[in-house]
Motif scaffolding. Sequence first.
Motif, PDB file in Angstrom:
ATOM      1  N   ASN A  98      -0.782   6.873   2.179  1.00 28.85           N
ATOM      2  CA  ASN A  98      -2.106   6.252   0.835  1.00 28.85           C
ATOM      3  C   ASN A  98      -2.896   7.255   0.020  1.00 28.85           C
ATOM      4  O   ASN A  98      -2.655   7.229  -1.223  1.00 28.85           O
ATOM      5  N   ARG A 126      -1.557  11.116   0.235  1.00 28.88           N
ATOM      6  CA  ARG A 126      -0.548  11.159  -1.175  1.00 28.88           C
ATOM      7  C   ARG A 126      -2.018  11.194  -2.385  1.00 28.88           C
ATOM      8  O   ARG A 126      -1.582  12.489  -2.949  1.00 28.88           O
ATOM      9  N   ASN A 127      -3.200  11.339  -2.476  1.00 25.25           N
ATOM     10  CA  ASN A 127      -3.523  11.205  -3.314  1.00 25.25           C
ATOM     11  C   ASN A 127      -4.959  12.555  -3.207  1.00 25.25           C
ATOM     12  O   ASN A 127      -4.764  13.316  -4.061  1.00 25.25           O
ATOM     13  N   ARG A 175       5.539   3.966  -3.001  1.00 27.94           N
ATOM     14  CA  ARG A 175       5.771   4.545  -4.039  1.00 27.94           C
ATOM     15  C   ARG A 175       5.765   4.508  -5.681  1.00 27.94           C
ATOM     16  O   ARG A 175       6.381   3.604  -5.520  1.00 27.94           O
ATOM     17  N   SER A 176       4.789   4.680  -6.326  1.00 30.10           N
ATOM     18  CA  SER A 176       5.019   4.509  -7.890  1.00 30.10           C
ATOM     19  C   SER A 176       6.133   4.992  -8.495  1.00 30.10           C
ATOM     20  O   SER A 176       7.140   5.498  -8.109  1.00 30.10           O
ATOM     21  N   ALA A 221      -1.084   2.568   6.639  1.00 32.75           N
ATOM     22  CA  ALA A 221      -0.507   2.023   5.373  1.00 32.75           C
ATOM     23  C   ALA A 221      -1.592   3.220   4.328  1.00 32.75           C
ATOM     24  O   ALA A 221      -0.693   4.132   3.380  1.00 32.75           O
ATOM     25  N   ILE A 222      -2.767   2.840   4.771  1.00 28.88           N
ATOM     26  CA  ILE A 222      -4.016   3.057   3.875  1.00 28.88           C
ATOM     27  C   ILE A 222      -3.651   5.049   3.834  1.00 28.88           C
ATOM     28  O   ILE A 222      -4.194   5.812   3.046  1.00 28.88           O
ATOM     29  N   LEU A 266       1.204  -0.843  -0.278  1.00 30.20           N
ATOM     30  CA  LEU A 266       0.498  -0.027   0.269  1.00 30.20           C
ATOM     31  C   LEU A 266       0.810   1.504  -0.011  1.00 30.20           C
ATOM     32  O   LEU A 266       0.383   2.492  -0.675  1.00 30.20           O
ATOM     33  N   ALA A 267       1.956   1.282   0.053  1.00 24.36           N
ATOM     34  CA  ALA A 267       3.075   2.533   1.085  1.00 24.36           C
ATOM     35  C   ALA A 267       3.856   2.290  -0.069  1.00 24.36           C
ATOM     36  O   ALA A 267       4.202   3.509  -0.137  1.00 24.36           O
TER      37      ALA A 267
END
Lengths: 177, 102, 642
Positions: free
Chosen positions: B84, B87-88, A171-172, B80-81, A168-169
């Motif tokens: 994420n 970031r969005n 990075r792309s 973690a979620i 999940l964490a």
Amino acid sequence: MIGSELVFYILSAFILVTGGLAVTTRKIFRSAIWLLFCLTGIAGLYFWLGMLFIAAVQIVVYVGGIVVLIIFSIFLTQQSGKDLPPPVRSRAILSVLAVCIGFVLTCIILNQYSHFHSQAPYSGKREFDMSISAIGSQMLSTTEHGYALPFEVISILLLAALIACIVLAIRSKPEEK
Amino acid sequence: MIPLNYILFLSTALFFIGMYGLFTRRNMITMLMSVELILNSVNINFIAFNKYLYPEKLEGLFFSLFIIAIAAAEAAVAIAIIINLYRNIRSIDVEAADDMKF
Amino acid sequence: MISRNYLSTALIPGLPFLGFVILGLFGRKYIKRFSGGTAAILVFLSTAMALLTAWDYFSGVGPTDTNSHPIDVGDITWLPLGSNLSVHMNFLLDSLSLMMIVVVTVISLMVHLFSIGYMKGEARNPAYYAFLGLFTFSMLGLVMSSDLLQMYIFWELVGCSSYLLIGFYYDRPTAVAAAKKAFIVTRFADLGLLIGILILCYQARTGEYHKPTLDIRELVYVLTHTTPSGLFLGFPLISWGLLLVFMGGAGKSALFPLHIWLPDAMEGPTPVSALIHAATMVVAGVFLVARLYPLYAEATDVSRIIEYAGAISALLAAIIACTQTDIKRVLAYSTMSQIGYMMFALGTAPDTNWQGYTAALFHLFTHAFFKALLFLCAGVIIHFVHSNEMKDMGGMRKMLPLAHVCFLVACLAIAGIPPFAGFFSKEEILLAAWNSSKLIYAIALFTSGLTAFYMFRLYFSIFWNKPATGHRHKLPFVMSRPLIILALGTVFVGFIPFSRLMVYAQYPDADPHESIGLNAIPPVLIALLGIAIAARLYYKENDRPAKWAQSIRGVYTLAYRKFYIDELYLFVTKKIIFNLMGRPAAWIDRHIVDGFMNGLAIATARISATIKGIQSGKVQDYAWFFFIGIAGLAVLFIYIVT
């Protein structure tokens, strides 16, 4: 009032106060620290109850792991010094109301079981063995009252959580940015 | 001697404090903290019952142990979620994450 | 006598229906050019069977021989309505139905043959022959029904197939309008028919019989042998029933005032006009009244109405026909006039002992032949001139000699000149009228003079007025043979001993036959007078017709404009029915019914918009609802349930 009762009252007051502060304070870092204190207080409560192993696990895992993790995430996502926005007023009032009602309801139900009133902690009549070796052997035994299976399942769960967090964490890739 | 009642009273109060935090807080991380409070109150319940009612057995202890383990895993995944999501939508305000609506 | 299982008579309507199905389903793709032949073959088989059955039936008939009694074919209980009443689907073969079967099948066969030549090259031929098959089937079913409701079903089928046939050229707006008009007018009349049937069925319950029935013979027997009770507005209920049934018949038979559809129905192809509007459908009303003849014989008031309606129709149509210039219109009005004759002959029921019955049916029989012949000849003429108007024709006797002779024969028949068929039937009708009411007799006599006049006006305008021109056209085989057969029929059919065949078989104590004798002379004289006037005006081209028309200008205009009846109907429909009934009904439909439905939808949408806030997407709101639900359930289970 004997000493253990006093200790209990102090501990419970500590837990409740720090817990209340953890959910109401406006600064997020302070909220994390209040949470830390609350969890330590709960560990103290376990110590007072005589369950040493659990108290130790609480301190190691909860206080030393989870709260640290929360603090890291606070650092990763925002300025820790910035104030949190105040709660929505209508929702705060409604929540207080709902919580009080729930609390009163639960206490009423609890009071119906009056034979708890006279319960006291163990006063030596029955034999119990709280040593670490006893805990360990029961946890890994496969006979009745053995917890080998949940133990294995927990380890798989922790593995899955580990992988999930990484996935999940992550990075792309840089070229996709 | 402290009756069992008092300890249950404590755990109930902690539970509802955690619930208040869950309803009121606008930050996702503080909501997570409230959930931890709730889990801890349940833990207290188990340990107290084990100590007072079934002192020769260890079931309550094991239950609490496993709850702690699971809570740790859950907190990790939740963080973690949250990261994420941050970031969005660049915010951890829970009111900002309302895309899944009508 | 050949005894035969009469179940095979179900093939008589069955074969045309088979033709309809086959041509309808497979005609366009597979049969195409042979559709006419296929249909004609099936109808030919049906005709042969009909003729055989009729010969079988009638050959055992004599004045005292009761060998030929009505035959019931089949016994299917189609619709049991409770314990008392059920609707059957049987075929009834008695003298009336067999006569009608012969007429329908023979004329249908002639029309099929003629159409093979006339409609050659038409793109939609399979549909045309399919519709013809459907029509033949419905008409045969109608005359063979033993049950009133079954007859009603076939009645409606006849109306439907006539709609299809009149509107065959559907790309012409006039044809579409004419088909609609025919259907709506006859449908409106059928309302009366249905109510009348129900009243009659109900009436059978009174008296000692105690059972409602729809079977025709049973109904007639019961209603003539018991005294039904019940009054409505001062008249017996059974009279209302019979009057409404007559109204249904009047619609189909184009009697005044429901005749407006017949002239417009000439928009269909000419063979269709020959079949439907000359020989078969328009006599359905006459057939209906004849079926219930014993009942009408007892209801004096209704029979008076029938008499006068028929007489007025006859006179009106004759007057209008004198001024029309379209061939088919003239023939249409002539049909209306002749049907009026048949109707008022039936209306003389209370005064004569079965005389009106035989007279009307005899005239029906002969009329079928010469009217079909007239229409087919008109078809030939129109085919060659490509126009319907009389002024485009003239002097055609060299071009179409066969059509000329056949047309002349038919005109002589319709004018009532001996020894052609029309003479005998018209004489019997006039005899019945004389026995009933002198006024009716006078009207009938005057109308027959007018009939002769306008028919010969038509004849002379087509074949004589101008110098004979053109070379001889040879008609194809399929078109000339029907003309010849029908012409032969017109000549010889008059000699059939009709009354003996029709009546004595069933009702041995009836006595319709009276010798004609000297009573025959006035009609023939009037007819000859009419012919002479027509010849004077139209034999050679001159201006006498125009001068005559000028001198009676008012009456002429009135007749030419068909007495403004169409305009009257249009006025009533547009101003009264549309405004008073149509518009409010439409308003209610649009605003109240639709509004209710739309309102339901709008209310649902509004409620949904209000409720959708529950799905807010915010986690805390969901947690809220969780908690409320759990608290509620907890309270419910702890305090209320236990």
